[in-house]
Design an enzyme around this catalytic site. Structure first.
Site, PDB file in Angstrom:
ATOM      1  N   SER A 102       3.368  -3.654   4.096  1.00  0.00           N
ATOM      2  CA  SER A 102       3.530  -4.921   3.725  1.00  0.00           C
ATOM      3  C   SER A 102       4.899  -5.016   3.167  1.00  0.00           C
ATOM      4  CB  SER A 102       2.571  -5.309   2.642  1.00  0.00           C
ATOM      5  OG  SER A 102       1.217  -5.042   3.271  1.00  0.00           O
ATOM      6  N   TYR A 131       0.784  -1.332  -0.033  1.00  0.00           N
ATOM      7  CA  TYR A 131      -0.038  -0.027   0.008  1.00  0.00           C
ATOM      8  C   TYR A 131       0.718   1.205  -0.131  1.00  0.00           C
ATOM      9  CZ  TYR A 131      -3.516   3.322   1.475  1.00  0.00           C
ATOM     10  OH  TYR A 131      -4.373   4.425   1.470  1.00  0.00           O
ATOM     11  N   ASN A 162       7.681  -2.261   2.310  1.00  0.00           N
ATOM     12  CA  ASN A 162       6.837  -1.080   2.715  1.00  0.00           C
ATOM     13  C   ASN A 162       6.237  -1.424   4.113  1.00  0.00           C
ATOM     14  OD1 ASN A 162       5.314   1.103   2.159  1.00  0.00           O
ATOM     15  ND2 ASN A 162       3.365  -0.138   2.242  1.00  0.00           N
ATOM     16  N   SER A 185       0.109  -5.693   8.277  1.00  0.00           N
ATOM     17  CA  SER A 185       1.055  -6.034   7.300  1.00  0.00           C
ATOM     18  C   SER A 185       0.803  -7.081   6.434  1.00  0.00           C
ATOM     19  CB  SER A 185       2.316  -6.039   7.730  1.00  0.00           C
ATOM     20  OG  SER A 185       3.325  -5.748   7.012  1.00  0.00           O
ATOM     21  N   GLY A 186       0.817  -6.937   4.944  1.00  0.00           N
ATOM     22  CA  GLY A 186       0.746  -8.071   4.320  1.00  0.00           C
ATOM     23  C   GLY A 186       2.163  -8.627   3.863  1.00  0.00           C
TER      24      GLY A 186
END
Length: 372
Positions: free
Chosen positions: A244, A134, A206, A282-283
């Site tokens: 992420s 994102y 990120n 967070s991914g």
């Protein structure tokens, strides 16, 4: 290749991670056949556009010759499309594209178009692999500025040489551990009695909180605190550590799908070594593929000359070598994250929010102070 950063890399400023040697580019492209392309989209204005697309192509014929692959999830607040078929079949059938969260759909559709262009119309399906992080703090993410033409441009840009890092491609608007983040890459090689194996990694970083950042075990995030390099002024209630990371691991070691899954899993340990914890929002997704088994027949019914062949010969790296390959993946992932931080440049986005680059002198001083 285009979009290569002029900024130095970690080793250029004296930061050496791990003990294994790197490949010639110290990049995922050191795995023979792998290429990387970027396309960056930037426009100034009240809602600045800072985004793009990065593609990792496992080999030039990936649309008609799959490779074995496996995936791992550290925390699942993210997207990496096509994973169900990879988990089911163990095969990666398309390039891997990275972009921002709200552009996954258009990028996925563009990869379908690219496959049709490569194979022509026929009785086959396409389940492209597209990962996202994102960038809405630095980019007008809701403006849907990434278009199919940008994916085609990234594919056209793909080469097997040095890889642009930092504010390029899908990593353009990303923030990592409270500093400007983005794309990073690294590689490691090892010699065996049967020849040399290479493990290469590319990340779109990120993620993470400033206070947890570690480099070679040194608490850099504490030593280079906001009083020295400001952290972004996050809007309330945006939680620190939201974001992420996508990790793509490539190797020429002849791995079967379950071994690829194990390699992807180990790259998550590097995220932890640098300070990531797989925070709630967070991914953190990892994908590993091996180019060491070639000749897997194409899927579909219209152009498969091996449809009636009952067996396909494959190779498998010896189990006793897996620990060493795990070490290579961990070292390369850790350095790729640090390279993303070192290469990134300060950026101001929406509402004047600024993500500052990690100051190289402060990083070096912190490591020297701790004896590194």
């Amino acid at each position: 290749m285009s979009d290569c950063s002029s900024r130095p890399r970690a080793r250029d400023i004296g930061v050496v991670i791990g003990e294994h040697p790197t490949g010639p580019n110290n990049a995922i492209t050191d795995v023979a056949g792998v290429s990387v392309g970027h396309h960056t989209v930037q426009r100034s204005g009240p809602n600045p556009v800072n985004t793009g697309v990065t593609v990792v192509v496992p080999h030039p014929g990936i649309f008609t010759e799959p490779v074995f692959a496996g995936a791992h999830r550290l925390n699942g607040n993210g997207e990496l499309t096509g994973l169900e078929w990879i988990r089911e079949s163990g095969e990666l059938t398309t390039p891997i594209a990275l972009t921002n969260t709200h552009s996954v759909g258009v990028v996925r559709d563009a990869l379908v178009q690219a496959q049709v262009q490569a194979r022509g119309d026929g009785l086959y399906w396409s389940l492209p692999v597209v990962g996202e992080t994102y960038d809405g703090l630095l980019n007008d993410c809701n403006g849907h500025h990434v278009q199919a033409e940008h994916v085609f441009a990234a594919l056209a840009d793909a080469s097997d040489g040095p890889v642009g890092e930092g504010n390029v491609g899908g990593g353009t608007g990303m923030i990592c551990h409270g500093f400007k983040g983005g794309i990073g890459t690294a590689s490691r090689v090892t010699d065996t009695v049967g020849g040399q194996y290479t493990v290469g990694v590319l990340v779109q970083a990120n993620h993470g909180r400033r206070e947890r950042l570690r480099v070679n075990g040194v608490p850099v995030g504490e030593m280079v605190g906001p009083e020295l390099v400001p952290t972004p002024d996050l809007p309330i209630p945006y939680p620190a550590g939201s974001g992420s990371i996508i990790v793509v691991v490539a190797t020429d070691a002849p791995m079967l799908p379950h071994q690829c899954t194990r390699l992807a899993q180990r790259s998550a340990l590097a995220i932890g070594r640098v300070g990531g914890t797989g925070e709630q929002y967070s991914g953190d997704m990892m994908l590993a593929f091996s180019t060491g088994n070639r000749g897997i027949p194409p899927y579909g019914w219209d152009e498969n000359p091996d449809a009636n062949r009952p067996e396909i010969g494959v190779r498998m790296v010896a189990p006793q070598l897996m620990t060493r390959l795990f070490d290579l993946a961990i070292e390369a992932t850790e350095e790729a994250i640090v390279n993303a931080l070192v290469a990134a440049e300060t950026m101001t986005g929406r509402g004047g929010l600024t993500a500052h680059a990690l100051d190289h002198k402060l990083l070096h001083s912190a490591l020297v102070l701790e004896g590194h």
